[in-house]
Design a protein around this motif. Structure first.
Motif, PDB file in Angstrom:
ATOM      1  N   VAL A   1       0.854  -1.191   0.000  1.00 19.68           N
ATOM      2  CA  VAL A   1       0.000   0.000   0.000  1.00 19.68           C
ATOM      3  C   VAL A   1       0.889   1.240   0.000  1.00 19.68           C
ATOM      4  O   VAL A   1       1.812   1.358   0.808  1.00 19.68           O
ATOM      5  CB  VAL A   1      -0.928   0.043   1.238  1.00 19.68           C
ATOM      6  CG1 VAL A   1      -1.724   1.344   1.256  1.00 19.68           C
ATOM      7  CG2 VAL A   1      -1.858  -1.157   1.260  1.00 19.68           C
ATOM      8  N   ALA A   2       0.596   2.161  -0.911  1.00 19.64           N
ATOM      9  CA  ALA A   2       1.220   3.482  -0.897  1.00 19.64           C
ATOM     10  C   ALA A   2       0.127   4.514  -0.685  1.00 19.64           C
ATOM     11  O   ALA A   2      -0.960   4.412  -1.277  1.00 19.64           O
ATOM     12  CB  ALA A   2       1.954   3.740  -2.209  1.00 19.64           C
ATOM     13  N   LEU A   3       0.396   5.487   0.170  1.00 18.89           N
ATOM     14  CA  LEU A   3      -0.607   6.521   0.483  1.00 18.89           C
ATOM     15  C   LEU A   3       0.098   7.859   0.612  1.00 18.89           C
ATOM     16  O   LEU A   3       1.121   7.964   1.304  1.00 18.89           O
ATOM     17  CB  LEU A   3      -1.339   6.163   1.771  1.00 18.89           C
ATOM     18  CG  LEU A   3      -2.540   7.033   2.168  1.00 18.89           C
ATOM     19  CD1 LEU A   3      -3.554   6.216   2.962  1.00 18.89           C
ATOM     20  CD2 LEU A   3      -2.108   8.236   3.012  1.00 18.89           C
ATOM     21  N   LEU A   4      -0.446   8.864  -0.077  1.00 17.93           N
ATOM     22  CA  LEU A   4       0.061  10.239   0.005  1.00 17.93           C
ATOM     23  C   LEU A   4      -1.086  11.134   0.435  1.00 17.93           C
ATOM     24  O   LEU A   4      -2.165  11.115  -0.184  1.00 17.93           O
ATOM     25  CB  LEU A   4       0.621  10.676  -1.355  1.00 17.93           C
ATOM     26  CG  LEU A   4       1.337  12.026  -1.441  1.00 17.93           C
ATOM     27  CD1 LEU A   4       2.288  12.042  -2.635  1.00 17.93           C
ATOM     28  CD2 LEU A   4       0.368  13.209  -1.561  1.00 17.93           C
ATOM     29  N   ALA A   5      -0.891  11.880   1.513  1.00 16.93           N
ATOM     30  CA  ALA A   5      -1.924  12.785   2.015  1.00 16.93           C
ATOM     31  C   ALA A   5      -1.387  14.214   2.026  1.00 16.93           C
ATOM     32  O   ALA A   5      -0.232  14.455   2.416  1.00 16.93           O
ATOM     33  CB  ALA A   5      -2.377  12.375   3.409  1.00 16.93           C
ATOM     34  N   LEU A   6      -2.232  15.139   1.580  1.00 19.67           N
ATOM     35  CA  LEU A   6      -1.865  16.568   1.499  1.00 19.67           C
ATOM     36  C   LEU A   6      -2.956  17.373   2.188  1.00 19.67           C
ATOM     37  O   LEU A   6      -4.148  17.085   2.030  1.00 19.67           O
ATOM     38  CB  LEU A   6      -1.703  16.967   0.039  1.00 19.67           C
ATOM     39  CG  LEU A   6      -1.451  18.430  -0.307  1.00 19.67           C
ATOM     40  CD1 LEU A   6      -0.617  18.529  -1.586  1.00 19.67           C
ATOM     41  CD2 LEU A   6      -2.772  19.196  -0.524  1.00 19.67           C
ATOM     42  N   ARG A   7      -2.559  18.420   2.957  1.00 15.29           N
ATOM     43  CA  ARG A   7      -3.556  19.271   3.623  1.00 15.29           C
ATOM     44  C   ARG A   7      -3.229  20.734   3.358  1.00 15.29           C
ATOM     45  O   ARG A   7      -2.072  21.171   3.471  1.00 15.29           O
ATOM     46  CB  ARG A   7      -3.581  18.993   5.127  1.00 15.29           C
ATOM     47  CG  ARG A   7      -4.617  19.837   5.883  1.00 15.29           C
ATOM     48  CD  ARG A   7      -4.839  19.314   7.290  1.00 15.29           C
ATOM     49  NE  ARG A   7      -5.496  18.002   7.275  1.00 15.29           N
ATOM     50  CZ  ARG A   7      -5.631  17.239   8.365  1.00 15.29           C
ATOM     51  NH1 ARG A   7      -5.129  17.648   9.524  1.00 15.29           N
ATOM     52  NH2 ARG A   7      -6.255  16.083   8.278  1.00 15.29           N
ATOM     53  N   THR A   8      -4.270  21.474   3.000  1.00 19.83           N
ATOM     54  CA  THR A   8      -4.106  22.903   2.700  1.00 19.83           C
ATOM     55  C   THR A   8      -4.241  23.725   3.983  1.00 19.83           C
ATOM     56  O   THR A   8      -4.802  23.254   4.985  1.00 19.83           O
ATOM     57  CB  THR A   8      -5.164  23.358   1.692  1.00 19.83           C
ATOM     58  OG1 THR A   8      -6.465  23.153   2.258  1.00 19.83           O
ATOM     59  CG2 THR A   8      -5.053  22.584   0.393  1.00 19.83           C
TER      60      THR A   8
END
Length: 582
Positions: A560-567
């Motif tokens: 599993v690869a997961l990328l999370a971004l928050r503004t």
């Protein structure tokens, strides 16, 4: 003469019919009998009858092994462990001082014996056995203590258990723990395992003593060993060269040592009090992996040559199991090293928080295809990518590296939309890589003039991005969807664009997060959206960890690869906003 293929049944006394055989046996001053090629007694002298309290007629026509051969406790000796029977089948002369015969009155007679091929006349071949008592029964009412012998059934059961237990793990340390539990205290009260590393260094890996029901590890006797000498005739050195299994005792290493290993062996015998040891090589199909030593200190009885075949069988099974475990761990290490080098660190983007997670598959053979990337572009935007190369092995990992590196090159050199970059990548995948097919999302995120953040992306057959607002509204971004890479279909790809709300979280992921055997993909997507919405208030690192823990299926066998971004929670109105915590 009856050859090996002869199947005619002999009569009660086929050779004894000639007085020649009877006279020859009676002339011998000790117990004597002759067996035919099948091991049946065809002649016996009166002295043998006297010693064994049995009429001579009771011997004739009987299988000598079944009738006479016993251990010190009066139990039948398994045919595969009977030294006399081994010499009989080999057609060679042999003798021993530690035999036991069963008397006609049920007593067990300690004997010394000699066996040799014998020509009984008229070309008939047989085998002559001579025996005499070691001492008078009154002077030796109890035989010398010996270790309990396994029956043939117990021996086969032990080997079956060894195979089952050792081949059901791919962890070297666990395999060694299981091996120890199999042999002590059942066969010995000490077990020593010396292993040869991939650099041909010997390491005394295990020294364990069985103390009642407890297994005591003696770490003070473990550690590095001197190199294996090329010519040494000493037992452990021969085993570590894969030459042969053998017996040893304290006296074996009392002379002047011929190598550093001999010095360590003397130290081992002195420290443990082992009075008898059996040593066998641990081999795989490709190489010698080490040596297995069983030792008896408090256990009665010495190991005998007849004990070595069982030890060799155990060591052979241990070698196959350890070799498989080593290959597994080597592949796992290579795969993890590739992932660590190929999956990059995240860039620091003022105003944005980003975090990534990569979880390898549980099985080393299932490593490789999932990946993520993020990097800065020449115009100040940030590129984001998550993808999955079809396959689950090291070739998939290598293919992933090719795709990722080509994507970086196109994205940096060509100032074009995400869809156009992926079109170029798709063309290259078809012609200059070994990648069969792959899915991916490629996006660029940049700050707009009003301080909001804009996301542009294209989707090549990949699960859709998930956008969660600060208030917990979660929606999939299903626009910009196109065919996967490597399909061989040339067509224009679509882009999509969205403004990311302040404080929102964008999640890019691979299918290992949502796919589960026996459930539909829609169920997995629903599970991801529900938990992501519930975790929206968490700090980004905690959000990511909890999302993986809650959503990833328990029985997942994929990476599993997961990328999370928050503004930022508030758009910047000008200048450079301070970086938020990461």
């Amino acid at each position: 003469m009856a050859g090996p293929e002869h199947t005619e049944t002999h009569g009660e006394q086929p050779l004894a019919a000639t007085g020649e055989l009877t006279g020859a046996l009676e002339a011998i001053g000790t117990g004597a009998y002759v067996v035919d090629e099948q091991g049946r007694i065809v002649g016996v002298n009166a002295r043998a009858g006297e010693l064994l309290a049995r009429p001579t007629q009771d011997f004739l026509g009987r299988d000598a092994h079944d009738l006479l051969h016993r251990d010190a406790h009066g139990q039948p000796v398994p045919r595969t462990r009977c030294t006399m029977r081994q010499a009989f089948h080999a057609g060679r002369t042999a003798q021993a001082e530690d035999g036991y015969f069963l008397g006609g009155d049920g007593s067990v007679l300690p004997i010394s014996w000699l066996i040799t091929p014998y020509e009984a006349g008229d070309g008939e071949l047989g085998t002559l056995v001579l025996f005499h008592t070691r001492c008078a029964q009154a002077a030796d009412p109890q035989p010398k203590p010996t270790a309990p012998q396994l029956s043939e059934l117990e021996r086969l059961a032990l080997l079956a258990e060894t195979t089952t237990r050792l081949t059901s793990t791919l962890d070297v340390d666990e395999a060694l723990r299981r091996l120890v539990a199999l042999v002590v205290p059942r066969l010995a009260d000490w077990v020593v395992i010396d292993l040869i590393s991939e650099r041909d260094e010997v390491w005394r890996t295990v020294v364990v003593q069985a103390d009642g029901d407890n297994l005591v590890h003696h770490e003070e006797l473990q550690g590095p060993m001197p190199p294996v000498p090329e010519e040494s005739p000493m037992p452990l050195s021969r085993a570590l060269r894969g030459v042969a299994s053998t017996l040893a005792g304290p006296q074996t290493y009392q002379g002047s040592p011929d190598s550093g290993i001999a010095v360590e062996q003397r130290r081992l015998f002195d420290a443990t009090g082992i009075h008898s040891a059996a040593i066998a090589p641990i081999r795989s199909t490709r190489e010698v992996l080490g040596a297995l030593t069983l030792g008896r200190a408090k256990q009665p009885g010495d190991f005998a040559i007849a004990d070595l075949p069982l030890l060799e069988d155990i060591a052979r099974r241990a070698g196959l199991a350890l070799d498989n475990a080593r290959l597994y761990q080597r592949q796992r290490k290579v795969a993890e090293t590739m992932q660590n080098h190929l999956l990059p660190q995240m860039p620091r983007v003022p105003g944005l928080q980003m975090t990534v997670r990569y979880l390898p598959a549980p099985d080393a053979s299932q490593v490789g295809g999932d990946w993520y990337d993020a990097f800065s572009l020449p115009d100040g935007a940030t590129a984001l990518a998550v993808g999955d190369v079809v396959g689950h092995d090291l070739e998939a990992a290598a293919g992933m590296a090719q795709v990722r590196n080509m994507l970086r090159a196109y994205a940096w050199s060509q100032q074009e939309s995400p869809s156009r970059i992926v079109e170029r990548l798709d063309e290259a995948v078809l012609h200059i890589t070994d990648v069969a097919m792959a899915t991916m999302i490629f996006a660029r995120v940049e700050e707009a003039d009003d301080g909001h953040w804009k996301l542009s992306w294209t989707n090549a057959g990949h699960p859709p991005p998930l956008l969660i607002t600060h208030d917990g509204l979660a929606d999939y971004l299903t626009d910009g969807h196109n065919i996967l890479l490597g399909a061989g279909v040339r067509s224009s790809r679509a882009d999509a664009t969205v403004l990311l709300p302040p404080g929102s979280t964008l999640v890019l992921y691979t299918d290992g997060l949502i796919e589960e055997t026996g459930r539909t993909l829609d169920e997995g997507l629903h599970r991801l959206r529900r938990h992501a919405a519930a975790l929206a208030h968490r700090p980004l690192a905690s959000f990511t960890d909890q999302l993986l823990r809650r959503v990833r299926p328990v029985a997942n066998d994929d990476d599993v690869a997961l990328l999370a971004l928050r503004t930022p929670t508030r758009p910047r109105t000008g200048g450079t906003a301070p970086e938020r915590g990461r």
